[in-house]
Design an enzyme around this catalytic site. Structure first.
Site, PDB file in Angstrom:
ATOM      1  N   ASP A   1     -52.937  76.187  -5.518  1.00 23.16           N
ATOM      2  CA  ASP A   1     -52.055  76.649  -6.598  1.00 23.16           C
ATOM      3  C   ASP A   1     -51.858  78.162  -6.548  1.00 23.16           C
ATOM      4  OD1 ASP A   1     -50.424  76.346  -8.794  1.00 23.16           O
ATOM      5  OD2 ASP A   1     -52.054  76.097 -10.234  1.00 23.16           O
TER       6      ASP A   1
ATOM      7  N   ASN B   1     -44.292  67.327  -9.861  1.00 25.34           N
ATOM      8  CA  ASN B   1     -43.574  68.474  -9.277  1.00 25.34           C
ATOM      9  C   ASN B   1     -42.080  68.220  -9.059  1.00 25.34           C
ATOM     10  OD1 ASN B   1     -46.470  69.549  -7.335  1.00 25.34           O
ATOM     11  ND2 ASN B   1     -45.675  70.413  -9.238  1.00 25.34           N
TER      12      ASN B   1
END
Ligand code: IPE
Ligand code: IPE
Ligand code: MG
Length: 236
Positions: A18, A66
């Site tokens: 991330d 996502n």
């Protein structure tokens, strides 16, 4: 050395990669610039894991959530995955590659590359890379439940026989062992739907470092910390 510490390398390490977007933003660049840099980090980290003898790495590349991102970003990510897989065939030739997640939502060309890599590397068993793509921990569990319900309905299994082992056989990660250690970069301290079942007894490591800045040194720092932890699994 203390006697009560495990001092063993994790067998299976998960990476929640991330912070690519923030890394790019800091450089006044588009988010996709961060994804390109993140892909480079992934290569370095995978190579190092294999070198030091970790058996399984699972890397969270794209979650079922996502797809909510702007269309342009999703399109570039798909292109990067495609390029990554072209290169992976040569670069990870001594690694087993498995894609966990629902492949059906990917463009056909990309899906074919995933299936091909899985097939071509299926006989390798000393090092396994699981790339989580369109992966969601809840989705994985729901699919397992559905598969077992179908088997019970057809009489292939008895409902009474369903236990944790039988359940785990229906997961994308089967037959890999549970995840020992989960590393998340960028300062966020959450699972974001990664390996929900397999992380029941995982050790967690959070670092503020953004994924493109994560490297060998920080990997070793994380592993050193893992080896100092005492895992109890509910025992004493
Ligand atoms: C992780 O980086 C990569 C993917 C989720 C594909 P992010 O894109 O989430 O980066 P941040 O969290 O916005 O900085
Ligand atoms: C988790 O990161 C998914 C991946 C790293 C692929 P996100 O950036 O999507 O997670 P949230 O939205 O911050 O929880
Ligand atoms: Mg993020």
């Amino acid at each position: 050395m203390h006697m009560d510490i495990d001092n063993k390398l994790p067998v299976h390490v998960g990476f929640i990669m991330d912070g690519n977007g923030r890394w790019a933003k800091k450089r006044a660049m588009p988010r996709t610039f961060g994804h390109k840099a993140g892909a480079e980090t992934l290569r370095t980290v995978i190579d190092e894991c294999r070198k030091i003898g970790i058996r399984y790495v699972t890397c969270y590349a794209f979650s079922t959530e996502n797809w909510k991102r702007p269309k342009e970003e999703v399109t570039v990510l798909m292109r990067l995955f495609d390029e990554y897989l072209d290169e992976a065939a040569a670069r990870f030739d001594k690694s087993r590659m498995i894609f966990i997640g629902d492949k059906s939502r990917f463009p056909e060309g990309l899906r074919d590359k995933m299936l091909r890599l899985e097939k071509d590397t299926a006989s390798i068993d000393d090092f396994t890379i699981m790339l989580a793509m369109n992966y969601g921990g809840r989705d994985e569990i729901v699919r397992a439940a559905r598969a077992l319900a179908a088997k019970a309905a057809s009489g292939e299994i008895d409902t009474e026989d369903i236990d944790e082992d039988i359940f785990a056989r229906e997961l994308y990660t089967y037959p890999a062992p549970d995840c020992d250690f989960i590393i998340r970069t960028s300062g966020e301290e959450r699972l974001s739907n990664f390996l929900m079942w397999q992380s029941a007894y995982s050790e967690f490591y959070f670092t503020d470092t953004l994924w493109p800045d994560f490297g060998k040194e920080e990997l070793h720092k994380a592993l050193d910390e893992y080896m100092r932890r005492k895992r109890r699994f509910g025992g004493v």
